[in-house]
Design a protein around this motif. Sequence first.
Motif, PDB file in Angstrom:
ATOM      1  N   TYR A 111       0.895  -0.848   0.494  1.00 14.12           N
ATOM      2  CA  TYR A 111       0.432  -0.326  -0.333  1.00 14.12           C
ATOM      3  C   TYR A 111       0.497   1.354  -0.137  1.00 14.12           C
ATOM      4  O   TYR A 111       2.271   1.140   0.378  1.00 14.12           O
ATOM      5  CB  TYR A 111      -0.880   0.105   1.435  1.00 14.12           C
ATOM      6  N   TYR A 129       0.172   6.016  -0.719  1.00 16.13           N
ATOM      7  CA  TYR A 129      -0.630   6.708  -0.247  1.00 16.13           C
ATOM      8  C   TYR A 129       0.070   8.231  -0.097  1.00 16.13           C
ATOM      9  O   TYR A 129       1.587   8.456  -0.277  1.00 16.13           O
ATOM     10  CB  TYR A 129      -1.309   6.709   1.215  1.00 16.13           C
ATOM     11  N   GLY A 170      -6.441  -3.685   3.215  1.00 16.34           N
ATOM     12  CA  GLY A 170      -7.697  -5.012   3.421  1.00 16.34           C
ATOM     13  C   GLY A 170      -8.489  -5.476   4.521  1.00 16.34           C
ATOM     14  O   GLY A 170      -8.266  -4.617   5.584  1.00 16.34           O
ATOM     15  N   ARG A 224      -6.199  -4.276   8.395  1.00 16.66           N
ATOM     16  CA  ARG A 224      -6.348  -2.838   8.286  1.00 16.66           C
ATOM     17  C   ARG A 224      -6.097  -2.416   9.245  1.00 16.66           C
ATOM     18  O   ARG A 224      -4.926  -0.776   9.298  1.00 16.66           O
ATOM     19  CB  ARG A 224      -7.840  -2.030   8.795  1.00 16.66           C
ATOM     20  N   ALA A 249     -12.583   0.438  14.219  1.00 23.43           N
ATOM     21  CA  ALA A 249     -12.216  -0.647  14.971  1.00 23.43           C
ATOM     22  C   ALA A 249     -10.854  -0.679  15.639  1.00 23.43           C
ATOM     23  O   ALA A 249     -10.144  -0.979  16.376  1.00 23.43           O
ATOM     24  CB  ALA A 249     -11.691  -1.754  13.516  1.00 23.43           C
ATOM     25  N   TYR A 250     -10.121   0.530  15.662  1.00 21.13           N
ATOM     26  CA  TYR A 250      -8.764   0.841  15.839  1.00 21.13           C
ATOM     27  C   TYR A 250      -8.255   2.078  15.700  1.00 21.13           C
ATOM     28  O   TYR A 250      -8.820   2.830  14.932  1.00 21.13           O
ATOM     29  CB  TYR A 250      -7.613   0.236  15.310  1.00 21.13           C
ATOM     30  N   GLN A 280      -4.620   5.195  16.345  1.00 20.69           N
ATOM     31  CA  GLN A 280      -3.078   5.355  16.053  1.00 20.69           C
ATOM     32  C   GLN A 280      -3.105   6.498  16.782  1.00 20.69           C
ATOM     33  O   GLN A 280      -3.494   7.642  16.062  1.00 20.69           O
ATOM     34  CB  GLN A 280      -2.431   5.075  14.189  1.00 20.69           C
ATOM     35  N   TYR A 282       0.751   9.399  16.429  1.00 18.24           N
ATOM     36  CA  TYR A 282       1.866   9.238  15.184  1.00 18.24           C
ATOM     37  C   TYR A 282       2.112  10.734  16.025  1.00 18.24           C
ATOM     38  O   TYR A 282       1.877  12.053  16.860  1.00 18.24           O
ATOM     39  CB  TYR A 282       1.866   9.975  13.995  1.00 18.24           C
ATOM     40  N   LEU A 299      -0.202  14.052  16.476  1.00 15.77           N
ATOM     41  CA  LEU A 299      -1.668  13.106  15.470  1.00 15.77           C
ATOM     42  C   LEU A 299      -2.318  12.742  15.832  1.00 15.77           C
ATOM     43  O   LEU A 299      -1.130  10.896  16.510  1.00 15.77           O
ATOM     44  CB  LEU A 299      -0.588  13.707  13.857  1.00 15.77           C
ATOM     45  N   ASP A 312      -8.892   4.145  11.467  1.00 14.18           N
ATOM     46  CA  ASP A 312      -9.353   3.862  10.048  1.00 14.18           C
ATOM     47  C   ASP A 312     -10.572   4.080   9.922  1.00 14.18           C
ATOM     48  O   ASP A 312     -11.650   4.241  10.953  1.00 14.18           O
ATOM     49  CB  ASP A 312      -9.392   2.135  10.724  1.00 14.18           C
ATOM     50  N   VAL A 313     -10.595   4.173   8.042  1.00 12.71           N
ATOM     51  CA  VAL A 313     -11.809   5.049   7.676  1.00 12.71           C
ATOM     52  C   VAL A 313     -12.272   3.385   7.218  1.00 12.71           C
ATOM     53  O   VAL A 313     -13.821   2.904   7.152  1.00 12.71           O
ATOM     54  CB  VAL A 313     -11.517   5.697   6.601  1.00 12.71           C
ATOM     55  N   ALA A 314     -11.769   2.700   6.534  1.00 11.36           N
ATOM     56  CA  ALA A 314     -11.970   1.958   4.957  1.00 11.36           C
ATOM     57  C   ALA A 314     -11.042   0.429   5.229  1.00 11.36           C
ATOM     58  O   ALA A 314     -10.468   0.846   5.293  1.00 11.36           O
ATOM     59  CB  ALA A 314     -12.879   2.249   4.543  1.00 11.36           C
ATOM     60  N   ALA A 315     -11.588  -0.169   4.836  1.00  9.02           N
ATOM     61  CA  ALA A 315     -10.072  -0.815   4.309  1.00  9.02           C
ATOM     62  C   ALA A 315      -9.394  -0.346   3.107  1.00  9.02           C
ATOM     63  O   ALA A 315      -9.576   0.857   2.707  1.00  9.02           O
ATOM     64  CB  ALA A 315     -11.474  -1.721   3.310  1.00  9.02           C
ATOM     65  N   GLY A 316      -8.426  -1.387   3.431  1.00  9.63           N
ATOM     66  CA  GLY A 316      -7.017  -0.417   2.404  1.00  9.63           C
ATOM     67  C   GLY A 316      -6.336   0.561   3.788  1.00  9.63           C
ATOM     68  O   GLY A 316      -5.035   1.430   2.749  1.00  9.63           O
ATOM     69  N   ASN A 317      -7.374   0.616   4.532  1.00  9.25           N
ATOM     70  CA  ASN A 317      -5.704   0.966   6.134  1.00  9.25           C
ATOM     71  C   ASN A 317      -5.861   2.616   5.605  1.00  9.25           C
ATOM     72  O   ASN A 317      -5.330   3.337   5.941  1.00  9.25           O
ATOM     73  CB  ASN A 317      -4.630   0.235   5.827  1.00  9.25           C
ATOM     74  N   LYS A 318      -7.515   2.667   5.118  1.00  8.10           N
ATOM     75  CA  LYS A 318      -7.518   4.502   4.486  1.00  8.10           C
ATOM     76  C   LYS A 318      -7.420   4.887   6.742  1.00  8.10           C
ATOM     77  O   LYS A 318      -8.440   4.661   7.128  1.00  8.10           O
ATOM     78  CB  LYS A 318      -8.412   4.274   4.057  1.00  8.10           C
ATOM     79  N   LEU A 319      -6.458   6.245   6.954  1.00  8.32           N
ATOM     80  CA  LEU A 319      -6.580   6.568   7.475  1.00  8.32           C
ATOM     81  C   LEU A 319      -6.796   7.943   7.551  1.00  8.32           C
ATOM     82  O   LEU A 319      -6.968   8.739   6.479  1.00  8.32           O
ATOM     83  CB  LEU A 319      -5.436   6.673   8.467  1.00  8.32           C
ATOM     84  N   PHE A 333      -7.001  12.094   9.725  1.00 10.50           N
ATOM     85  CA  PHE A 333      -5.874  12.335  10.821  1.00 10.50           C
ATOM     86  C   PHE A 333      -6.683  13.174  11.434  1.00 10.50           C
ATOM     87  O   PHE A 333      -7.161  14.179  10.826  1.00 10.50           O
ATOM     88  CB  PHE A 333      -4.801  12.877  10.188  1.00 10.50           C
ATOM     89  N   GLY A 334      -5.781  13.864  12.743  1.00 10.35           N
ATOM     90  CA  GLY A 334      -7.240  14.467  13.333  1.00 10.35           C
ATOM     91  C   GLY A 334      -5.892  15.956  13.169  1.00 10.35           C
ATOM     92  O   GLY A 334      -5.274  15.538  12.446  1.00 10.35           O
TER      93      GLY A 334
END
Lengths: 116, 112
Positions: A31, A33, A98, A101, B31-32, B34, B36, B89, B93-100, B102-103
């Motif tokens: 991945y 970004y 996926g 996550r 679900a979680y 993080q 930074y 920061l 997590d927002v959705a699949a694809g490990n998309k985050l 951030f504040g």
Amino acid sequence: DAGITQSPRHKVTETGTPVTLRCHQTENHRYMYWYRQDPGHGLRLIHYSYGVKDTDKGEVSDGYSVSRSKTEDFLLTLESATSSQTSVYFCAISESGGAARNQPQHFGDGTRLSIL
Amino acid sequence: SQKIEQNSEALNIQEGKTATLTCNYTNYSPAYLQWYRQDPGRGPVFLLLIRENEKEKRKERLKVTFDTTLKQSLFHITASQPADSATYLCALDVAAGNKLTFGGGTRVLVKP
């Protein structure tokens, strides 16, 4: 430190010109970004990639395109730069997504882009 | 709409004290979460991850809590040092694809 290199680190250009930023990784992570960071907005996702030739839009994708022809390289292109795209751009990578996550993202040190 | 809020005002703290940062969110069910750290001119660096079924996570002098009922995470730096001065920061997590998402981050300044 994760092997992430962003180039260029700084760029000044004029409105209307095309600009391409490069992110190169040596970690073989799936991945990748692209984010932009602006005062008052924090980090915002532009586009991301979940594999070679597989990309998807993020929160602020208008005016940007991406390409990933190799695992290690993720390019961000501003086809016709505007002053509103002046920002600091960060590339990040993560090992998986996926179903799995919960992976940290590792960031490059950014590209400071000024569009006059 | 989805929103993540961190205190935008800088936190000034004396060396040796505990710094506590807040991350509040609305319209998410992450679900979680993080945390930074970001130093000036550098990219964010991952510190800690806490899952929705975990109440607390620790790493050296760092402690994170996650209250999904309050929709809040607290980040503590105990025995703070000047080297802890940075912007912190939170990200969800927002959705699949490990998309985050951030504040905006909270800047911490630890004074000797």
